[in-house]
Write an enzyme that holds these catalytic residues in place. Structure first.
Site, PDB file in Angstrom:
ATOM      1  N   CYS A 188      -2.768 -20.951 -20.857  1.00 40.83           N
ATOM      2  CA  CYS A 188      -1.798 -20.069 -21.513  1.00 40.83           C
ATOM      3  C   CYS A 188      -0.371 -20.499 -21.150  1.00 40.83           C
ATOM      4  CB  CYS A 188      -2.025 -18.619 -21.067  1.00 40.83           C
ATOM      5  SG  CYS A 188      -0.974 -17.424 -21.931  1.00 40.83           S
ATOM      6  N   ASP A 206       1.981 -18.616 -20.412  1.00 37.92           N
ATOM      7  CA  ASP A 206       2.521 -17.653 -19.443  1.00 37.92           C
ATOM      8  C   ASP A 206       3.128 -18.355 -18.217  1.00 37.92           C
ATOM      9  OD1 ASP A 206       2.602 -15.651 -17.244  1.00 37.92           O
ATOM     10  OD2 ASP A 206       1.606 -14.364 -18.713  1.00 37.92           O
ATOM     11  N   ARG A 247       3.579 -17.453 -15.347  1.00 39.04           N
ATOM     12  CA  ARG A 247       2.939 -17.162 -14.059  1.00 39.04           C
ATOM     13  C   ARG A 247       1.677 -17.986 -13.827  1.00 39.04           C
ATOM     14  NH1 ARG A 247       2.382 -10.952 -15.416  1.00 39.04           N
ATOM     15  NH2 ARG A 247       1.747 -12.006 -17.340  1.00 39.04           N
ATOM     16  N   HIS A 303      -6.284 -16.199 -18.272  1.00 37.49           N
ATOM     17  CA  HIS A 303      -5.885 -15.404 -17.103  1.00 37.49           C
ATOM     18  C   HIS A 303      -6.012 -13.930 -17.435  1.00 37.49           C
ATOM     19  CE1 HIS A 303      -1.738 -14.229 -18.529  1.00 37.49           C
ATOM     20  NE2 HIS A 303      -1.975 -15.234 -19.339  1.00 37.49           N
ATOM     21  N   CYS A 318      -3.571 -11.161 -19.693  1.00 36.72           N
ATOM     22  CA  CYS A 318      -2.887 -12.020 -20.670  1.00 36.72           C
ATOM     23  C   CYS A 318      -2.243 -11.176 -21.773  1.00 36.72           C
ATOM     24  CB  CYS A 318      -3.878 -13.008 -21.288  1.00 36.72           C
ATOM     25  SG  CYS A 318      -3.108 -14.149 -22.466  1.00 36.72           S
TER      26      CYS A 318
HETATM   27 CO    CO Z   1      -1.505 -15.330 -21.327  1.00 35.34          CO
END
Ligand code: CO
Length: 204
Positions: A40, A42, A44, A96, A99
């Site tokens: 992803c 993302d 993080r 994750h 998400c």
């Molecule tokens: Co995500």
């Protein structure tokens, strides 16, 4: 502009050379990663950092909600290069928990283009609605959908012609499904690894 980032970069390069003088020269001539990471976007979930790998060790493709859509030219180009040219031995589909993309797919709000991108997750949600509806809390239901999405993407990768052709010619290649916890920093292996045409057949 962005002087802090440039200073970070200079300090980082210096540290790398201090630890290994030939580090950049070696990488300049070629990359030979063993792994393709499909994860992803993302911020993080930084691919190299989570599995503590150096530059040159991980070939990375990231998009919103770690999808592997069979019509996406970006993903397919990465996949073909990784399998046919780099000959990676492992493809890691890494979702994750928590998400935002997975949440956005099923919360019923309209956001625009991303709703189309996230459509495959609504299909996963629909296909597993019985199991998902039986989960009592929204938090747990969401986390299970994150897992189911990864499993579906593993299936997409394992049924792709580039991957199937690699297995047919005897290339060593496995596709794995992992979910990363933002809470603990740990990866949960979903144990859906596919490493041959036979196993891919059984998965579908
Ligand atoms: Co995500």
């Amino acid at each position: 502009m962005l002087e802090d980032l440039k200073a970070n970069n200079r300090a980082w390069a210096k540290r790398k050379i201090a630890a290994d003088a030939g580090f950049f020269q070696r990488l300049e001539s070629q990359q030979a990663p063993k792994y393709l990471w499909i994860g992803c976007s993302d911020s993080r979930v930084p691919a190299n950092e989570i599995v503590d790998l150096d530059p040159g060790e991980l070939f990375v493709h990231r998009n919103v909600a770690n999808l592997a859509p069979p019509q996406d030219a970006n993903y397919l180009s990465v996949l073909q290069f990784a399998v046919d040219v780099l000959k990676v031995e492992h493809i890691l589909v890494v979702g994750h928990y928590g998400c935002g993309g997975v949440k956005a797919a099923v919360d019923g709000k309209r956001r625009g283009l991303v709703d189309h991108w996230l459509h495959p997750i609504r299909e996963v949600n629909h296909d597993h609605r019985q199991e998902l509806e039986s989960i009592s809390t929204g938090h747990e239901r969401h986390n299970r959908l994150c897992e189911l999405n990864v499993i579906r993407q593993v299936r997409n990768v394992a049924s792709d012609v580039f991957v199937q052709d690699a297995w047919a010619r005897g290339q060593t290649l496995s596709v794995h499904g992992w979910v990363y916890s933002l809470h603990t920093g740990l990866i949960n292996d979903l144990d859906v690894t596919v490493g041959s045409l036979d196993e891919a057949e059984r998965l579908v």
